[in-house]
Design a protein around this motif. Sequence first.
Motif, PDB file in Angstrom:
ATOM      1  N   ASP A 207     -49.504 -68.281 -54.325  1.00  0.00           N
ATOM      2  CA  ASP A 207     -49.361 -67.660 -53.006  1.00  0.00           C
ATOM      3  C   ASP A 207     -50.487 -68.084 -52.078  1.00  0.00           C
ATOM      4  N   ALA A 208     -51.712 -68.125 -52.592  1.00  0.00           N
ATOM      5  CA  ALA A 208     -52.858 -68.541 -51.776  1.00  0.00           C
ATOM      6  C   ALA A 208     -52.706 -69.998 -51.351  1.00  0.00           C
ATOM      7  N   GLU A 209     -52.211 -70.836 -52.252  1.00  0.00           N
ATOM      8  CA  GLU A 209     -52.004 -72.246 -51.926  1.00  0.00           C
ATOM      9  C   GLU A 209     -50.936 -72.409 -50.846  1.00  0.00           C
ATOM     10  N   ILE A 210     -49.872 -71.635 -50.930  1.00  0.00           N
ATOM     11  CA  ILE A 210     -48.813 -71.692 -49.917  1.00  0.00           C
ATOM     12  C   ILE A 210     -49.349 -71.238 -48.566  1.00  0.00           C
ATOM     13  N   ARG A 211     -50.141 -70.172 -48.544  1.00  0.00           N
ATOM     14  CA  ARG A 211     -50.731 -69.702 -47.285  1.00  0.00           C
ATOM     15  C   ARG A 211     -51.662 -70.760 -46.693  1.00  0.00           C
ATOM     16  N   LEU A 212     -52.472 -71.403 -47.542  1.00  0.00           N
ATOM     17  CA  LEU A 212     -53.390 -72.432 -47.069  1.00  0.00           C
ATOM     18  C   LEU A 212     -52.618 -73.618 -46.481  1.00  0.00           C
ATOM     19  N   MET A 213     -51.551 -74.025 -47.156  1.00  0.00           N
ATOM     20  CA  MET A 213     -50.738 -75.123 -46.634  1.00  0.00           C
ATOM     21  C   MET A 213     -50.096 -74.742 -45.307  1.00  0.00           C
ATOM     22  N   GLY A 214     -49.661 -73.507 -45.157  1.00  0.00           N
ATOM     23  CA  GLY A 214     -49.113 -73.035 -43.886  1.00  0.00           C
ATOM     24  C   GLY A 214     -50.156 -73.055 -42.787  1.00  0.00           C
ATOM     25  N   LEU A 215     -51.373 -72.650 -43.113  1.00  0.00           N
ATOM     26  CA  LEU A 215     -52.464 -72.672 -42.140  1.00  0.00           C
ATOM     27  C   LEU A 215     -52.771 -74.102 -41.709  1.00  0.00           C
ATOM     28  N   ILE A 216     -52.837 -75.025 -42.662  1.00  0.00           N
ATOM     29  CA  ILE A 216     -53.102 -76.429 -42.334  1.00  0.00           C
ATOM     30  C   ILE A 216     -51.990 -76.980 -41.450  1.00  0.00           C
ATOM     31  N   LEU A 217     -50.742 -76.663 -41.762  1.00  0.00           N
ATOM     32  CA  LEU A 217     -49.611 -77.118 -40.955  1.00  0.00           C
ATOM     33  C   LEU A 217     -49.702 -76.565 -39.533  1.00  0.00           C
TER      34      LEU A 217
ATOM     35  N   GLN B 120     -52.414 -75.515 -37.968  1.00  0.00           N
ATOM     36  CA  GLN B 120     -53.569 -76.142 -37.308  1.00  0.00           C
ATOM     37  C   GLN B 120     -53.197 -77.533 -36.802  1.00  0.00           C
ATOM     38  N   SER B 121     -52.539 -78.305 -37.651  1.00  0.00           N
ATOM     39  CA  SER B 121     -52.167 -79.671 -37.273  1.00  0.00           C
ATOM     40  C   SER B 121     -51.208 -79.669 -36.087  1.00  0.00           C
ATOM     41  N   ALA B 122     -50.233 -78.802 -36.117  1.00  0.00           N
ATOM     42  CA  ALA B 122     -49.263 -78.740 -35.019  1.00  0.00           C
ATOM     43  C   ALA B 122     -49.939 -78.327 -33.720  1.00  0.00           C
ATOM     44  N   LEU B 123     -50.829 -77.346 -33.786  1.00  0.00           N
ATOM     45  CA  LEU B 123     -51.491 -76.887 -32.562  1.00  0.00           C
ATOM     46  C   LEU B 123     -52.477 -77.915 -32.018  1.00  0.00           C
ATOM     47  N   VAL B 124     -53.187 -78.629 -32.885  1.00  0.00           N
ATOM     48  CA  VAL B 124     -54.085 -79.691 -32.426  1.00  0.00           C
ATOM     49  C   VAL B 124     -53.274 -80.813 -31.784  1.00  0.00           C
ATOM     50  N   GLY B 125     -52.165 -81.170 -32.404  1.00  0.00           N
ATOM     51  CA  GLY B 125     -51.291 -82.199 -31.818  1.00  0.00           C
ATOM     52  C   GLY B 125     -50.747 -81.775 -30.471  1.00  0.00           C
ATOM     53  N   LEU B 126     -50.368 -80.509 -30.350  1.00  0.00           N
ATOM     54  CA  LEU B 126     -49.872 -79.993 -29.080  1.00  0.00           C
ATOM     55  C   LEU B 126     -50.963 -80.048 -28.007  1.00  0.00           C
ATOM     56  N   ALA B 127     -52.184 -79.654 -28.363  1.00  0.00           N
ATOM     57  CA  ALA B 127     -53.291 -79.686 -27.399  1.00  0.00           C
ATOM     58  C   ALA B 127     -53.587 -81.109 -26.963  1.00  0.00           C
ATOM     59  N   ILE B 128     -53.579 -82.061 -27.875  1.00  0.00           N
ATOM     60  CA  ILE B 128     -53.829 -83.461 -27.522  1.00  0.00           C
ATOM     61  C   ILE B 128     -52.718 -83.984 -26.617  1.00  0.00           C
ATOM     62  N   GLY B 129     -51.478 -83.604 -26.929  1.00  0.00           N
ATOM     63  CA  GLY B 129     -50.349 -84.045 -26.102  1.00  0.00           C
ATOM     64  C   GLY B 129     -50.444 -83.494 -24.685  1.00  0.00           C
ATOM     65  N   ILE B 130     -50.794 -82.231 -24.558  1.00  0.00           N
ATOM     66  CA  ILE B 130     -50.925 -81.615 -23.227  1.00  0.00           C
ATOM     67  C   ILE B 130     -52.071 -82.273 -22.456  1.00  0.00           C
ATOM     68  N   PHE B 131     -53.186 -82.526 -23.169  1.00  0.00           N
ATOM     69  CA  PHE B 131     -54.322 -83.157 -22.509  1.00  0.00           C
ATOM     70  C   PHE B 131     -53.984 -84.578 -22.076  1.00  0.00           C
ATOM     71  N   ASP B 132     -53.325 -85.325 -22.934  1.00  0.00           N
ATOM     72  CA  ASP B 132     -52.998 -86.711 -22.629  1.00  0.00           C
ATOM     73  C   ASP B 132     -51.989 -86.807 -21.483  1.00  0.00           C
ATOM     74  N   ALA B 133     -51.076 -85.860 -21.381  1.00  0.00           N
ATOM     75  CA  ALA B 133     -50.079 -85.864 -20.308  1.00  0.00           C
ATOM     76  C   ALA B 133     -50.642 -85.306 -19.008  1.00  0.00           C
ATOM     77  N   GLU B 134     -51.866 -84.831 -19.051  1.00  0.00           N
ATOM     78  CA  GLU B 134     -52.545 -84.256 -17.899  1.00  0.00           C
ATOM     79  C   GLU B 134     -51.724 -83.129 -17.269  1.00  0.00           C
ATOM     80  N   LEU B 135     -51.211 -82.243 -18.130  1.00  0.00           N
ATOM     81  CA  LEU B 135     -50.378 -81.140 -17.665  1.00  0.00           C
ATOM     82  C   LEU B 135     -51.175 -79.871 -17.352  1.00  0.00           C
ATOM     83  N   TRP B 136     -52.408 -79.757 -17.900  1.00  0.00           N
ATOM     84  CA  TRP B 136     -53.096 -78.470 -17.772  1.00  0.00           C
ATOM     85  C   TRP B 136     -54.589 -78.673 -17.661  1.00  0.00           C
ATOM     86  N   LEU B 137     -55.217 -78.029 -16.768  1.00  0.00           N
ATOM     87  CA  LEU B 137     -56.672 -77.942 -16.594  1.00  0.00           C
ATOM     88  C   LEU B 137     -57.422 -79.211 -16.971  1.00  0.00           C
TER      89      LEU B 137
END
Length: 179
Positions: free
Chosen positions: A9-19, A21-38
Amino acid sequence: MQGTGQDSDAEIRLMGLILAQSALVGLAIGIFDAELWLESETAMLNGFTYAMAAFFVQGIAYYFFKMFFEREMQERVRNTGMQRSRELRYKQMQSNFDNRRVEMEMRMQEAQLERELRWMESNPGQMPPSWGVPGGSQSIVSQYDTGQFNPGIPTHDAEIEQPINLGITEEETTEKKKK
């Protein structure tokens, strides 16, 4: 076993957290690169702004997880635990019932044997009626004798076939053995 499930269960939670984190970092980079926000003039200010935004988005994601998914998962775990304990109680009740049934059958057989022993003490030299002697009560032994289970010995003639002659007779074999 219990520790293995908790580790899984702990391993599944950790993998979910990593997933997440990765999705949110990718989203932030995409928004920054597209110059959509601040977009600020310094990289340091952009980094802090997007870090705070990522923290906010992760906080919202964590809140939704707690509100909608964790409660349901805990409910499933609770229901599974109740079902396991119910099955365990059922198995214990079934085992107790089987033990009592066997004990009752043993008592009945013991009582029958006691009756037969008393009858044999009061009637020495005679067979108890439960043994299937004429005039006695029916028993399983006498049911076999009456033909109810065994129809009797077959009365038809057996067909005896002669063995096939393969070219060697018994006399030739005995002569070879003697030599």
